[in-house]
Design a protein around this motif. Sequence first.
Motif, PDB file in Angstrom:
ATOM      1  N   LYS A 124     -24.508 -40.315 -37.061  1.00 62.44           N
ATOM      2  CA  LYS A 124     -23.608 -39.396 -36.362  1.00 62.44           C
ATOM      3  C   LYS A 124     -23.468 -38.048 -37.063  1.00 62.44           C
ATOM      4  O   LYS A 124     -23.491 -36.988 -36.427  1.00 62.44           O
ATOM      5  CB  LYS A 124     -22.232 -40.043 -36.197  1.00 62.44           C
ATOM      6  N   ASN A 125     -23.339 -38.061 -38.371  1.00 58.37           N
ATOM      7  CA  ASN A 125     -23.158 -36.799 -39.102  1.00 58.37           C
ATOM      8  C   ASN A 125     -24.400 -35.914 -39.048  1.00 58.37           C
ATOM      9  O   ASN A 125     -24.308 -34.688 -39.111  1.00 58.37           O
ATOM     10  CB  ASN A 125     -22.795 -37.082 -40.559  1.00 58.37           C
ATOM     11  N   GLU A 126     -25.570 -36.542 -38.919  1.00 58.31           N
ATOM     12  CA  GLU A 126     -26.808 -35.766 -38.866  1.00 58.31           C
ATOM     13  C   GLU A 126     -27.181 -35.352 -37.446  1.00 58.31           C
ATOM     14  O   GLU A 126     -27.890 -34.368 -37.253  1.00 58.31           O
ATOM     15  CB  GLU A 126     -27.951 -36.580 -39.481  1.00 58.31           C
TER      16      GLU A 126
ATOM     17  N   ASP B  41     -21.440 -34.803 -29.867  1.00 52.77           N
ATOM     18  CA  ASP B  41     -20.093 -35.337 -29.684  1.00 52.77           C
ATOM     19  C   ASP B  41     -20.101 -36.704 -29.006  1.00 52.77           C
ATOM     20  O   ASP B  41     -21.164 -37.276 -28.722  1.00 52.77           O
ATOM     21  CB  ASP B  41     -19.228 -34.350 -28.885  1.00 52.77           C
ATOM     22  N   ASP B  42     -18.909 -37.216 -28.738  1.00 51.35           N
ATOM     23  CA  ASP B  42     -18.777 -38.543 -28.135  1.00 51.35           C
ATOM     24  C   ASP B  42     -19.321 -38.586 -26.705  1.00 51.35           C
ATOM     25  O   ASP B  42     -19.727 -39.654 -26.230  1.00 51.35           O
ATOM     26  CB  ASP B  42     -17.314 -38.988 -28.140  1.00 51.35           C
TER      27      ASP B  42
ATOM     28  N   LEU C  50     -26.104 -41.419 -23.983  1.00 51.68           N
ATOM     29  CA  LEU C  50     -27.083 -42.337 -24.563  1.00 51.68           C
ATOM     30  C   LEU C  50     -26.856 -43.749 -24.049  1.00 51.68           C
ATOM     31  O   LEU C  50     -27.820 -44.460 -23.706  1.00 51.68           O
ATOM     32  CB  LEU C  50     -26.982 -42.308 -26.086  1.00 51.68           C
ATOM     33  N   GLU C  51     -25.605 -44.164 -23.973  1.00 50.19           N
ATOM     34  CA  GLU C  51     -25.303 -45.513 -23.489  1.00 50.19           C
ATOM     35  C   GLU C  51     -25.772 -45.693 -22.044  1.00 50.19           C
ATOM     36  O   GLU C  51     -26.393 -46.706 -21.696  1.00 50.19           O
ATOM     37  CB  GLU C  51     -23.800 -45.775 -23.595  1.00 50.19           C
TER      38      GLU C  51
ATOM     39  N   ARG D 149     -32.119 -29.390 -24.239  1.00 46.08           N
ATOM     40  CA  ARG D 149     -33.356 -29.856 -24.869  1.00 46.08           C
ATOM     41  C   ARG D 149     -33.058 -30.592 -26.174  1.00 46.08           C
ATOM     42  O   ARG D 149     -33.641 -31.645 -26.441  1.00 46.08           O
ATOM     43  CB  ARG D 149     -34.300 -28.669 -25.127  1.00 46.08           C
ATOM     44  N   MET D 150     -32.175 -30.050 -26.987  1.00 45.36           N
ATOM     45  CA  MET D 150     -31.868 -30.702 -28.259  1.00 45.36           C
ATOM     46  C   MET D 150     -31.162 -32.039 -28.048  1.00 45.36           C
ATOM     47  O   MET D 150     -31.439 -33.017 -28.751  1.00 45.36           O
ATOM     48  CB  MET D 150     -30.999 -29.780 -29.130  1.00 45.36           C
ATOM     49  N   THR D 151     -30.265 -32.086 -27.079  1.00 43.44           N
ATOM     50  CA  THR D 151     -29.588 -33.358 -26.778  1.00 43.44           C
ATOM     51  C   THR D 151     -30.596 -34.399 -26.323  1.00 43.44           C
ATOM     52  O   THR D 151     -30.570 -35.556 -26.770  1.00 43.44           O
ATOM     53  CB  THR D 151     -28.511 -33.147 -25.694  1.00 43.44           C
ATOM     54  N   ILE D 152     -31.504 -34.000 -25.446  1.00 44.46           N
ATOM     55  CA  ILE D 152     -32.521 -34.928 -24.922  1.00 44.46           C
ATOM     56  C   ILE D 152     -33.427 -35.423 -26.047  1.00 44.46           C
ATOM     57  O   ILE D 152     -33.721 -36.621 -26.153  1.00 44.46           O
ATOM     58  CB  ILE D 152     -33.344 -34.247 -23.807  1.00 44.46           C
ATOM     59  N   LEU D 153     -33.889 -34.503 -26.897  1.00 43.27           N
ATOM     60  CA  LEU D 153     -34.782 -34.894 -27.994  1.00 43.27           C
ATOM     61  C   LEU D 153     -34.121 -35.916 -28.915  1.00 43.27           C
ATOM     62  O   LEU D 153     -34.720 -36.945 -29.262  1.00 43.27           O
ATOM     63  CB  LEU D 153     -35.195 -33.659 -28.794  1.00 43.27           C
ATOM     64  N   LYS D 154     -32.895 -35.645 -29.318  1.00 42.86           N
ATOM     65  CA  LYS D 154     -32.213 -36.540 -30.259  1.00 42.86           C
ATOM     66  C   LYS D 154     -31.925 -37.905 -29.640  1.00 42.86           C
ATOM     67  O   LYS D 154     -32.178 -38.949 -30.252  1.00 42.86           O
ATOM     68  CB  LYS D 154     -30.911 -35.890 -30.739  1.00 42.86           C
ATOM     69  N   LEU D 155     -31.417 -37.902 -28.418  1.00 35.83           N
ATOM     70  CA  LEU D 155     -31.064 -39.178 -27.785  1.00 35.83           C
ATOM     71  C   LEU D 155     -32.303 -39.959 -27.370  1.00 35.83           C
ATOM     72  O   LEU D 155     -32.330 -41.192 -27.443  1.00 35.83           O
ATOM     73  CB  LEU D 155     -30.149 -38.928 -26.585  1.00 35.83           C
TER      74      LEU D 155
END
Length: 509
Positions: free
Chosen positions: A356-358, A362-363, A369-370, A438-444
Amino acid sequence: MATPEAVIEIGSTGVRLLVAEVTPEKKRNILDRSELPLPLGRDVFTSSLISRETQSQCVQILKRFREQLEGWGITPAQTTVVAASVFHEAKNRDPVMDRILVQTGFRIRIMDGIEENRLMYLAVSECLKEEPVDFRSKSTVVLVVSGGSTEVMLMRRGKMAGVHSLKLGTVRIEQQLRSSASSYDDMRRYIREAIVNTKGSLDNELDISEVEQFMAVGMDMTLAAVHVGKPLTTFLWEIDTGAFDRFVKTVQTYSVDECVARFKISYNDAQTLQASLTIYNIFIQLTKVKKIIVPETNIRDGLIISKTSTENEELLLEFNSQITASARNLLRKYHGDESHAECVVHNALKLFDLLKNEIGLDDHARLLLEVAAILHDVGCFIHLNHHNIHSEYIINHSEIFGLSESDRTIIGQIAKYHRGKQQPQDSESFALLPRVYRMTILKLCAILRVADALDRSHSQEFSSVQISLNGDVLNIKSEYRHNTVLENLALSEKGELFESVFGYKVALS
């Protein structure tokens, strides 16, 4: 003293203002409200344009509301202004919104049907919070009729079974039937056919004939409750279905002018009253309920709640549980592998929480993701080959309670790239998305790929794992002894994105 909150709703038939304050005890006090008619729906449903006259009228109403808000020390920038989904259908919506912004200072946000459902759920939940109505365990239909659409929420034992935004609005019906000089019987037949044609898809999610509770929300139902219902509490009414049916039949004999005189409503509202009550009545007749519950609330209440409930953890958890319940019901509708989905959800969220820290998200991203983990394989219903592409299609074209169009876009992209060798950044369509998407999609997507690889066999043998970081290695250890050949093979295929995004190699033992 609590800071007042202001919201303005631009609907199909009028513009409505609400000013409220939230006390330290989390009680909402209504400070001010106003409503002025605006023929927005008639313009859009007739010509797909907002006329110059309606634009000018809207600007004048908003200038008047701006002066009203100045008395409360509230600026246009501090005011939430939303427009009903009908606004989106206007071909000239962009210049109209710009003109309103320049001349009044109010920035308009257009809602879609799913967001209207979300806000109404918040409003109804808050209205019933301390009331003698069982909203959590019974199979319930919540129905809201507006000028442009009819919003339907289906709840099975308190959990969201489905949401639908039907293009069955009172102003829309009036404009479609006006040219043919139709009678009330013609309108009723038109409405009944539209509802019956929809009933099949509703029954796939919740058998309408077995519904135990029917909640009808809206100004017209409140009007009916005042005349033929009985109050349960200050903002909650109950109407006997027989009494309501007789009331609807009586109202159909009134002219528009008689409705204005008898019910003390505006001419705009009187023009659509018969159609509105008929929609409610036909839906109610599909059920076996004997009583109709009428909460006296609206979307503006939902907007106030959504602006002031960030610290209400219980409400947020309840709302999020309804979103995931809606996603699970969609997976069930397409006969997905629920056990596999739950295993992937469990491991994906465990990875998210560890990092989470990396991750720096946010929630709400955790919620996305869920939902993506629940629905990543839903496309298998269409075909196993390229099922990730089919998953994206189903997600983008389904109504998932509580999720906006942008939310569904992100979830669809995560599902699309959860398998295969193609990286999201290799796609031209991905490159066109806003950077924050894009960043949200890549990380998740990187997290989902690893979680999905851990159940490559769909046997849930890695449903209980220990995950830890050791230098630049993410160690995943099963609590039981298993043959890990399939999982290691899957991780070698899917772990590359995780390593490139987070900088960790994935090791399974």
